[in-house]
Design an enzyme around this catalytic site. Structure first.
Site, short mmCIF file in Angstrom:
data_model
loop_
_atom_site.label_atom_id
_atom_site.label_comp_id
_atom_site.label_asym_id
_atom_site.label_seq_id
_atom_site.Cartn_x
_atom_site.Cartn_y
_atom_site.Cartn_z
CG LEU A 242 55.47 17.98 53.99
CD1 LEU A 242 56.45 18.52 55.80
CD2 LEU A 242 54.96 18.86 54.14
CG ASP A 243 55.82 14.53 55.12
OD1 ASP A 243 56.52 14.08 56.21
OD2 ASP A 243 54.34 14.42 54.64
CB ALA A 244 60.43 13.93 50.02
#
Lengths: 283, 283, 283, 283
Positions: free
Chosen positions: B226-228
Site C-alpha cells: 500500500l502506497d509504496a
C-alpha cells in the site's frame, strides 16, 4: 577514464545524432549523456553529449577528425571540452558580501569545479573576506572620470590570468560594451528581480511599490542591453503586504545567492548554450 | 508525418545509442527526441526516443527488424508506440468529484490524448458528472462480502473495452493483487500526502497532528504494498498552524488534481519507465 | 452562533485596537480572529476582526453604535459583514472553459460561500457547461459597434441580480471605465503572466520570446489602467527551453485556475483590503 | 522609542484581547503588531503582541502589574521581552561548513539580532572559520566513553555564557536528555529531510532509494524523541531520477542552510510558541 563534453548547434537535418554517436563509438567513446533540442521555429538543432574513453585519446587529432567528418558537413558551431583544467573564474563585487560568501564557501568545499585566481572590486570593503579564503583581491575604484581606464585594468587582469568567465556577484556597476564583446556569453550577472519585471535600478523598491506577492531573482548572461541578456536561471519567493522594503532586500539576498550559484554551476559544467538571446539548458 | 516512440532498458554497454540511432536513420527516421539515463548502481541503460518518418512505414516488419538487429543482441526490454490509437483509460472514483472534474475537463479540451470509455464507482453519486460529459458510468458497489465478485465485474469491463490504464481518482478502496497483476505499472493512484510521509488512511489528519509546515500529494503506480509503488510525480503546498484539518483537505484537493493530472499526462505520453520500484521520467 | 466580520482602515494612532476590541467585548462579542497592519509610510492603520456572539444581536443598532463611538472619532473607512447572505457573484467568460469548470466545481462542492446567479459570455460556446451546473447563461455578443450597448445589458443584469462581485474568468474583452467605476475593487481578473512582466496581450508568446525560466499568473482587481490594478494573488510554474508556446499555454491554465480560485476565495471571505493600488491580504 | 514583545497562551475565553490591549493602552503603549490564534480542539488561546512606548517604562513594575491584573486572572503562560539585549546563541557543528558559513555571514551582516559567544564542535576542522569571524571555538571531542563528560563541558560553557539558544548546525551527534531538559524548546536542529519522512540517519540515501521526486529539510526544536520535535520551518527542492545521492546532498545543502536560517530568525525574533509538540508561528 578520459572524458569529453561536446556542445553543438547547427541547421536541423536528419541523421545528426546517428552520425555523431557513431563517430564517438568508432573512436571507442562510451556515451554516458546525450540530450538534444530542436528549435522548430528557427530549424536549429542543439546537442550536448558526454563521452568516456577507457584510454586517453589524442585530443588534437580527435578534434580534427570530428571537425572534418562531422562538424563541417553539418555546418556545426561546436565546443569540445576535456575534464582536465578547471574553468578560470573571476568574481566582481562591490560592497554586498552575501553572494561572495556563498560562492567562496562552495568553492572551498569543492562544490564548484573552478579556479578563482582573484576578486575585483570598486571598493576595498570585502578584501578581508578574500584574504580569509586566500584569494587575491584587486581594488579598482571606478568613477565617472576613470571608468575607461579602470576597465583597461580589469581587462589586463582578466587576460593575464586567462580568465574564462566573469561573475558579477552584485557588482553595482554597468559593464562596458568592450568588456562584453571580449567575453560574449561569459559574463554572468545576478539581477535582483524576476526579469523582465523590474529591470534596472532598485527593483525591490519597485516591487514594493507595485504590491507584487512574489519577488524573484534572475541569473543571466550580460549583453549590451541592460538586464536583457539570455536568462540562465530564475527563482522566486513569496512575500506579503506586511513585508517592508528591507524585508524584501533580506529575503531577496537568499534568492540572489542561490540563483547565482545555480547559474554558475550550469555554466561551468558546460550545460548552457546560447542562441537568439535565449539559453538552452541541458540538465 | 508518421511518428514512433520507443522506450528501452537493457544492461548498460558501449555503443547502444549509436546502434539505435543509426537503425532509425537507415530506416529513414528523423530522431526528434532522445533522452537516456544510466543507472550506474545497477548498470542499466534507459532510453526514450521519438522518430518521425516522412512516409508511413510497415510497422510490423520495422518492429521485427528492430527486435532482431537491436533488441535481442542487447537484451533489451522495449516498447514501441505509434501515435495512431489513443490510450484507453478507465477512471475509478468514489464520492469526491474534484479529480474527476479536473480529468474530464482536460479530456474534453483535448489536453489528454486518451479515450475514456467509462467511469467505475462504488457509489452512484458522480453519475451525473459522467452523464454531462457523455461518458459511461458503471456503479459497482463494493462490500466486504462481494469484494471478489465486484472485482471480477471490474476486470470484465476493463478487458471488454481493452483498457490500457486505470486511474484511481480518489477511489477510496484498496485494489486487489489480482487487478494489480493484470495491470502492472498501469494503475495510477493519487495519494493525498507527501509519500513516504503519511502513507495509509487519513493523511491530512496525521499531517495536522504532526504539525508539518508543508503538505503534499503523490501520484504513483499501484503495487501490492500500500502506497509504496513507484512515484511518478509529487508536489507540495505551504500550510501554517492556523489551518484546520478542513483547510488542509481543501488545499490538498488542488494539489491532488494537479499532481494526478501531471502523472496521467506523463504516462499517456509514454514518458515513464519503471525499474526497481522507481520511475525514470523523460521530460 | 452569530458572526460579524469587520474591516477597517484609518489614520494610524494609538489605542485603536483597544477601543475596537473593548467595544466588541462590551457587546458580548468574542473575538475569534484579529489581524492588523500599519502602513508606516502613509501612516494608515488596517484591521480585520471576526467576532462571534452567542445570541443574535440587533445589527442596525450595533452598526450605529460602532459608527458613532468608534468609526467617526477615528475617521475610519469600514465594512461590516454578517455571515448570513452569501456574496452574489457573476462570472464573465469567453471561450476558454478551464477556469469556468474550476470555479463551478468548487461552487458545487460548497467550497465557495457564494451564490452564482448567472454567467455572461460574448460567445455561446460555454452555455452547455452553465446548463450542466444549472446556472443561467447570458450570451451578450460584443463588437466594436455595439460595445456600449452590450455593456448596458451587462450592467442591467448585474443590477437586477444585485451582484456583489464580477469574476473575469479569462473574459477576453477589456471592460469599460463605466463598469469599473460601478464596481470599484469588485471586478476580479486573472492575467496569464507574472505581472508586471508581460502585461497586455499574448503574455505566453512574450514569455517564450524572452526565454524566461518561470511563468506566472496574477489575480488582481480591475482598474482603468490595463493589468495595473491591485494584485490579490500570484503563483508561478517552472518551464524550460524545451517548452513550446503551446506547452506554456497548457501549463499556464493550471496556474490560472488555481490563482483565480485563491483570489476569489480571499475576496469572498472578506480577507482583502485595497489601499493605494495595493492589497492588504489578511490570512 | 521603547519596545516590548509579549507572547502568551492560556485557556480560551472571551475578552482576552480587549483586556490585554487596554492594559497596554492604559500604560501608554502603542500596539504595532497583534496576532492571535485559537486552538479550538484544545481550547487554548495564543497571542503575540508588540507595543511601542514613547518613553522608557519601568519594566519591573510593568511586569508585576501585567502579572497581577492580566496573567493571573486568565491563567496565562507568558513571556515578555524588551528589545535591549540580543539573544545569546551558541552554534554546535561537526565537519560540514555550509550551515556555519551561512549563519556567520548573516550574523556579520547584522541580519540576525543575536550575539554568538562561541562555537562548539566535536571536531577541530572548522576552527579556522570561527577564527576568521573572530568567534571563540571550543573543540570538545565526543566518544562513546566520554559522552557524559563532554556534555558536562558543554553545559558548563552554555551556563557560563548565559546562552539562550543552541543551534545544531549539522552537529552529527545525538544530544542527551539532560541538555534538552535544560534547554526546553531552545535547541534548534536542522534535519536533512522532509519530516516525518526519512527521520534518522542518512535521509538522502533513503530518499534516493525510495525514488521521491522532491527532497526537503526541516528545522525543529529538539525533544527527546529523535527528529520528532515541534517543526518550525520546512522547505523542499525538486529532484529527478537522474540525480545521484551526491546530487541530493549538494542540493540539500542549499535547503538546509536556508531552512535553518529561517528557523533561527523566527526564534530570535520571538515569533514562535510551542504547544502540544507543535509550533505556532506568528509572521
Amino acid at each position: 577514464m578520459f572524458k569529453i563534453t561536446l556542445l553543438i548547434h547547427c541547421p536541423d537535418t536528419s541523421g545528426i545524432i546517428s552520425k555523431v554517436t557513431t563517430f564517438f563509438h568508432n573512436h571507442k567513446g562510451n556515451i554516458i549523456y546525450i540530450d538534444q533540442y530542436v528549435d522548430t521555429e528557427n530549424k536549429i538543432f542543439f546537442m550536448r553529449l558526454e563521452s568516456e574513453f577507457r584510454s586517453k585519446i589524442e585530443i588534437a587529432s580527435f578534434k580534427k577528425a570530428f571537425s572534418e567528418e562531422i562538424a563541417m558537413p553539418y555546418q556545426m558551431s561546436w565546443q569540445m571540452y576535456t575534464a582536465g583544467n578547471p574553468i578560470k573564474m573571476a568574481v566582481f563585487v562591490s560592497k554586498y558580501d552575501h553572494c561572495l560568501y556563498d560562492i567562496l564557501s562552495r568553492y572551498k568545499s569543492g562544490e564548484l569545479n573552478v579556479e578563482i585566481p582573484f576578486i575585483v572590486s570598486n571598493h576595498p570593503d570585502l578584501k578581508p573576506i578574500a584574504d580569509s579564503f586566500g584569494i587575491g583581491f584587486h581594488h579598482i575604484p571606478v568613477t565617472k572620470e576613470n571608468k575607461e581606464e579602470a576597465e583597461e585594468q580589469q581587462l589586463d587582469l582578466l587576460q593575464k590570468e586567462k580568465i574564462d568567465v566573469v561573475i558579477l556577484a552584485r557588482y553595482m556597476q554597468i559593464v562596458s560594451g568592450k568588456l562584453i564583446q571580449r567575453f560574449p556569453n561569459r559574463i554572468i550577472n545576478i539581477h535582483h528581480s524576476f526579469l523582465p519585471a523590474f529591470a534596472g535600478a532598485r527593483p525591490y523598491h519597485s516591487a514594493y511599490k507595485r504590491g507584487v506577492k512574489i519577488i524573484g531573482a534572475t541569473c543571466h548572461y550580460v549583453t549590451e542591453e541592460l538586464d536583457a541578456g539570455p536568462i540562465i536561471e530564475q527563482d522566486i519567493s513569496r512575500i506579503s503586504h506586511s513585508h517592508s522594503i528591507r524585508d524584501l532586500i533580506l529575503k531577496g539576498r537568499d534568492l540572489e545567492k542561490i540563483v547565482l550559484a545555480r547559474g554558475i554551476k550550469l555554466h561551468v559544467e558546460r550545460k548552457t548554450l546560447v542562441y537568439n538571446n535565449k539559453t538552452i539548458i541541458f540538465t
